[in-house]
Design a protein around this motif. Structure first.
Motif, PDB file in Angstrom:
ATOM      1  N   LEU A 198      35.754  24.757  25.024  1.00 28.80           N
ATOM      2  CA  LEU A 198      34.449  24.023  24.887  1.00 28.80           C
ATOM      3  C   LEU A 198      34.624  22.562  25.191  1.00 28.80           C
ATOM      4  N   ILE A 199      35.678  22.184  24.781  1.00 26.15           N
ATOM      5  CA  ILE A 199      36.405  20.707  24.764  1.00 26.15           C
ATOM      6  C   ILE A 199      36.657  20.412  26.363  1.00 26.15           C
ATOM      7  N   ALA A 200      37.308  21.547  26.842  1.00 29.21           N
ATOM      8  CA  ALA A 200      37.890  21.388  28.159  1.00 29.21           C
ATOM      9  C   ALA A 200      36.790  21.542  29.362  1.00 29.21           C
ATOM     10  N   GLU A 201      35.416  22.009  29.118  1.00 26.78           N
ATOM     11  CA  GLU A 201      34.353  21.670  29.673  1.00 26.78           C
ATOM     12  C   GLU A 201      33.663  20.425  29.834  1.00 26.78           C
ATOM     13  N   LEU A 202      34.076  19.506  29.072  1.00 33.23           N
ATOM     14  CA  LEU A 202      33.400  18.252  29.104  1.00 33.23           C
ATOM     15  C   LEU A 202      34.035  17.436  29.785  1.00 33.23           C
ATOM     16  N   PRO A 203      33.344  16.525  30.442  1.00 30.17           N
ATOM     17  CA  PRO A 203      33.856  15.291  31.201  1.00 30.17           C
ATOM     18  C   PRO A 203      35.093  14.710  30.491  1.00 30.17           C
ATOM     19  N   LYS A 204      36.014  14.410  31.198  1.00 33.73           N
ATOM     20  CA  LYS A 204      37.181  13.907  30.517  1.00 33.73           C
ATOM     21  C   LYS A 204      36.970  12.658  29.680  1.00 33.73           C
ATOM     22  N   ASN A 205      35.976  12.022  30.296  1.00 32.37           N
ATOM     23  CA  ASN A 205      35.556  10.511  29.303  1.00 32.37           C
ATOM     24  C   ASN A 205      35.012  10.982  28.060  1.00 32.37           C
ATOM     25  N   GLU A 206      34.501  12.083  27.978  1.00 33.66           N
ATOM     26  CA  GLU A 206      33.673  12.490  26.842  1.00 33.66           C
ATOM     27  C   GLU A 206      34.324  13.380  25.823  1.00 33.66           C
ATOM     28  N   ARG A 207      35.749  13.603  25.985  1.00 35.96           N
ATOM     29  CA  ARG A 207      36.352  14.279  25.157  1.00 35.96           C
ATOM     30  C   ARG A 207      36.972  13.825  23.986  1.00 35.96           C
ATOM     31  N   LYS A 208      37.378  12.547  24.024  1.00 39.76           N
ATOM     32  CA  LYS A 208      38.114  11.589  22.996  1.00 39.76           C
ATOM     33  C   LYS A 208      37.271  10.328  22.739  1.00 39.76           C
ATOM     34  N   PRO A 209      36.757   9.871  22.017  1.00 34.90           N
ATOM     35  CA  PRO A 209      36.381  10.757  20.744  1.00 34.90           C
ATOM     36  C   PRO A 209      35.088  11.495  21.338  1.00 34.90           C
TER      37      PRO A 209
ATOM     38  N   SER B 251      31.071  12.784  21.249  1.00 28.27           N
ATOM     39  CA  SER B 251      30.068  12.248  20.747  1.00 28.27           C
ATOM     40  C   SER B 251      29.551  13.073  19.554  1.00 28.27           C
ATOM     41  N   PRO B 252      28.678  12.532  18.854  1.00 33.66           N
ATOM     42  CA  PRO B 252      28.002  13.196  17.587  1.00 33.66           C
ATOM     43  C   PRO B 252      27.072  14.467  18.146  1.00 33.66           C
ATOM     44  N   GLU B 253      26.528  14.238  19.519  1.00 29.31           N
ATOM     45  CA  GLU B 253      26.059  15.513  20.071  1.00 29.31           C
ATOM     46  C   GLU B 253      26.913  16.784  20.514  1.00 29.31           C
ATOM     47  N   ASN B 254      28.004  16.231  20.972  1.00 34.07           N
ATOM     48  CA  ASN B 254      29.034  17.133  21.556  1.00 34.07           C
ATOM     49  C   ASN B 254      29.620  17.942  20.213  1.00 34.07           C
ATOM     50  N   GLU B 255      29.853  17.133  19.237  1.00 34.10           N
ATOM     51  CA  GLU B 255      30.509  17.569  18.163  1.00 34.10           C
ATOM     52  C   GLU B 255      29.636  18.606  17.175  1.00 34.10           C
ATOM     53  N   VAL B 256      28.364  18.415  17.367  1.00 36.96           N
ATOM     54  CA  VAL B 256      27.497  19.259  16.656  1.00 36.96           C
ATOM     55  C   VAL B 256      27.231  20.643  17.631  1.00 36.96           C
ATOM     56  N   ARG B 257      27.169  20.301  19.091  1.00 30.55           N
ATOM     57  CA  ARG B 257      27.102  21.548  19.800  1.00 30.55           C
ATOM     58  C   ARG B 257      28.398  22.321  19.766  1.00 30.55           C
ATOM     59  N   ILE B 258      29.474  21.687  19.850  1.00 26.00           N
ATOM     60  CA  ILE B 258      30.651  22.634  19.682  1.00 26.00           C
ATOM     61  C   ILE B 258      30.946  23.406  18.188  1.00 26.00           C
ATOM     62  N   SER B 259      30.576  22.470  17.035  1.00 27.20           N
ATOM     63  CA  SER B 259      30.522  23.236  15.780  1.00 27.20           C
ATOM     64  C   SER B 259      29.602  24.312  15.692  1.00 27.20           C
ATOM     65  N   VAL B 260      28.490  24.308  16.130  1.00 33.59           N
ATOM     66  CA  VAL B 260      27.564  25.617  16.185  1.00 33.59           C
ATOM     67  C   VAL B 260      28.019  26.646  17.195  1.00 33.59           C
ATOM     68  N   GLU B 261      28.736  26.408  18.093  1.00 35.35           N
ATOM     69  CA  GLU B 261      29.232  27.416  18.851  1.00 35.35           C
ATOM     70  C   GLU B 261      30.197  28.132  18.398  1.00 35.35           C
TER      71      GLU B 261
END
Length: 138
Positions: free
Chosen positions: A49-60, A62-72
């Motif tokens: 799931l992290i690898a699917e994100l654009p490189k500039n969104e991986r670290k840190p 975003s709260p939205e991505n963190e929620v989406r990944i934690s739910v999955e």
């Protein structure tokens, strides 16, 4: 330390266990059956799931991505079942991945349930199934 003890801990984390008496306000009756936090499927899925994100969104994240990944992670690799979860009328809510995803993303209660799943998964990872099941019988 014997390798057999390490193997046993890994097996417990993969199989999952019931966690009860969560120290979270309002969830003291809820029981969650979860796999250990760092089970093989969870580690693989989180990396994917992290690898699917654009490189500039991986670290840190975003709260939205963190929620989406934690739910999955919760739905697909951690949460196996629940007990004593009821609707407002006291009717039990049967477990399903779809219902879990719905509740974990609910704007009012999702963050509390995500925290409960995460805490339970860490407990299973650290204590193991046998100890949790023995506690549940007492």
């Amino acid at each position: 330390m014997k390798l057999s003890k390490i193997r046993s801990g890994v097996a417990k984390a993969e199989a999952g266990a019931w966690v009860r008496n969560l120290p979270i306000d309002g969830l003291d009756d809820l029981a969650l059956k979860v796999r250990g936090a760092f089970n093989n499927d969870a580690v693989r899925l989180q990396g994917k799931l992290i690898a699917e994100l654009p490189k500039n969104e991986r670290k840190p994240l975003s709260p939205e991505n963190e929620v989406r990944i934690s739910v999955e992670l919760a739905v697909e690799a951690l949460l196996i079942d629940w007990a004593k979860l009821e609707d407002e009328n006291g009717k039990p809510i049967p477990f399903s991945k779809d219902k879990a995803r719905e509740l974990l993303t609910d704007p009012d209660i999702g963050h509390v349930l995500r925290n409960a799943v995460g805490l339970s998964a860490r407990i299973v990872a650290s204590q193991g199934e046998e100890e949790l099941e023995a506690d549940a019988k007492n």
